[in-house]
Design a protein around this motif. Sequence first.
Motif, PDB file in Angstrom:
ATOM      1  N   LYS A  35       0.599  -1.185   0.022  1.00 14.77           N
ATOM      2  CA  LYS A  35       0.037  -0.022  -0.056  1.00 14.77           C
ATOM      3  C   LYS A  35       0.979   1.218   0.011  1.00 14.77           C
ATOM      4  O   LYS A  35       0.523   2.394  -0.716  1.00 14.77           O
ATOM      5  N   LYS A  36       1.793   1.290   0.864  1.00 14.82           N
ATOM      6  CA  LYS A  36       2.475   2.659   0.957  1.00 14.82           C
ATOM      7  C   LYS A  36       3.393   2.784  -0.195  1.00 14.82           C
ATOM      8  O   LYS A  36       3.367   3.844  -0.843  1.00 14.82           O
ATOM      9  N   GLU A  37       3.814   1.671  -0.800  1.00 12.00           N
ATOM     10  CA  GLU A  37       4.564   1.893  -2.186  1.00 12.00           C
ATOM     11  C   GLU A  37       3.518   2.477  -3.254  1.00 12.00           C
ATOM     12  O   GLU A  37       3.850   3.087  -3.984  1.00 12.00           O
ATOM     13  N   TYR A  38       2.382   1.972  -3.332  1.00 16.57           N
ATOM     14  CA  TYR A  38       1.364   2.286  -4.268  1.00 16.57           C
ATOM     15  C   TYR A  38       0.917   3.732  -4.222  1.00 16.57           C
ATOM     16  O   TYR A  38       0.803   4.405  -5.093  1.00 16.57           O
ATOM     17  N   ILE A  39       0.604   3.981  -2.943  1.00 19.41           N
ATOM     18  CA  ILE A  39      -0.066   5.439  -2.643  1.00 19.41           C
ATOM     19  C   ILE A  39       1.292   6.563  -2.977  1.00 19.41           C
ATOM     20  O   ILE A  39       0.812   7.541  -3.669  1.00 19.41           O
ATOM     21  N   GLU A  40       2.516   6.288  -2.836  1.00 21.53           N
ATOM     22  CA  GLU A  40       3.492   7.015  -3.005  1.00 21.53           C
ATOM     23  C   GLU A  40       4.064   7.034  -4.327  1.00 21.53           C
ATOM     24  O   GLU A  40       4.983   7.884  -4.940  1.00 21.53           O
ATOM     25  N   ALA A  41       3.747   5.938  -5.400  1.00 23.06           N
ATOM     26  CA  ALA A  41       4.063   5.784  -6.570  1.00 23.06           C
ATOM     27  C   ALA A  41       3.650   6.716  -7.679  1.00 23.06           C
ATOM     28  O   ALA A  41       2.384   7.298  -7.449  1.00 23.06           O
ATOM     29  N   ALA A  42       4.308   7.216  -8.705  1.00 26.41           N
ATOM     30  CA  ALA A  42       4.043   8.007  -9.638  1.00 26.41           C
ATOM     31  C   ALA A  42       2.656   7.281 -10.292  1.00 26.41           C
ATOM     32  O   ALA A  42       2.767   6.195 -10.432  1.00 26.41           O
ATOM     33  N   TRP A  43       1.909   8.017 -11.172  1.00 27.78           N
ATOM     34  CA  TRP A  43       0.859   7.551 -11.768  1.00 27.78           C
ATOM     35  C   TRP A  43       1.231   6.149 -12.630  1.00 27.78           C
ATOM     36  O   TRP A  43       0.424   5.183 -12.731  1.00 27.78           O
ATOM     37  N   ASN A  44       2.393   6.323 -13.492  1.00 27.43           N
ATOM     38  CA  ASN A  44       2.414   5.394 -14.404  1.00 27.43           C
ATOM     39  C   ASN A  44       3.189   4.187 -13.633  1.00 27.43           C
ATOM     40  O   ASN A  44       3.223   3.092 -14.273  1.00 27.43           O
ATOM     41  N   GLU A  45       3.704   4.155 -12.431  1.00 27.56           N
ATOM     42  CA  GLU A  45       4.241   3.020 -11.664  1.00 27.56           C
ATOM     43  C   GLU A  45       2.962   2.220 -11.018  1.00 27.56           C
ATOM     44  O   GLU A  45       3.100   1.140 -10.656  1.00 27.56           O
ATOM     45  N   LYS A  46       1.795   2.719 -10.880  1.00 25.18           N
ATOM     46  CA  LYS A  46       0.850   2.051 -10.082  1.00 25.18           C
ATOM     47  C   LYS A  46       0.314   1.064 -10.894  1.00 25.18           C
ATOM     48  O   LYS A  46      -0.040  -0.194 -10.346  1.00 25.18           O
ATOM     49  N   LYS A  47       0.365   1.031 -12.118  1.00 25.96           N
ATOM     50  CA  LYS A  47       0.033  -0.005 -12.973  1.00 25.96           C
ATOM     51  C   LYS A  47       0.887  -1.418 -12.851  1.00 25.96           C
ATOM     52  O   LYS A  47       0.399  -2.455 -12.620  1.00 25.96           O
TER      53      LYS A  47
END
Length: 135
Positions: A35-47
């Motif tokens: 979760k923490k990684e996802y929340i802090e990720a840039a939009w293109n990294e979320k996928k």
Amino acid sequence: MSVVPSRNDVLFGRGSISVTHEGNINFRSIVESRKKEYIEAAWNEKKKIVISIIRQIQSMDPPGRFLQRDPQFKGVESKPCLGLGTWVPVDEKKAASKVSHCLRERRKEKKGSLENETVDDGISPLDVILGQASP
């Protein structure tokens, strides 16, 4: 094609069957750890994070699948039974939507009880999955 869920499958739906199913418990643990990684990720990294969680479930032994109640059984009053084969696999888009929703969800305390709250990062999960979100 209806299937019987295995211990690594992630079951869609509400209630004790999906909450207590071993695959869902493992899934929630995996999601919580990212979760923490996802929340802090840039939009293109979320996928990439979403897809990696799907692949992690699929690479288990036996391979995990994302399953929903067989639509022909909707409206049936009896509870779904794991042994009756009333589950069908969902497509990757629907699995990705579930993963991204769970990644954005957080728990908060409210008057002694826990309540779900969704993080609004301004990016729709389907936009991320489909690569349609803009930076």
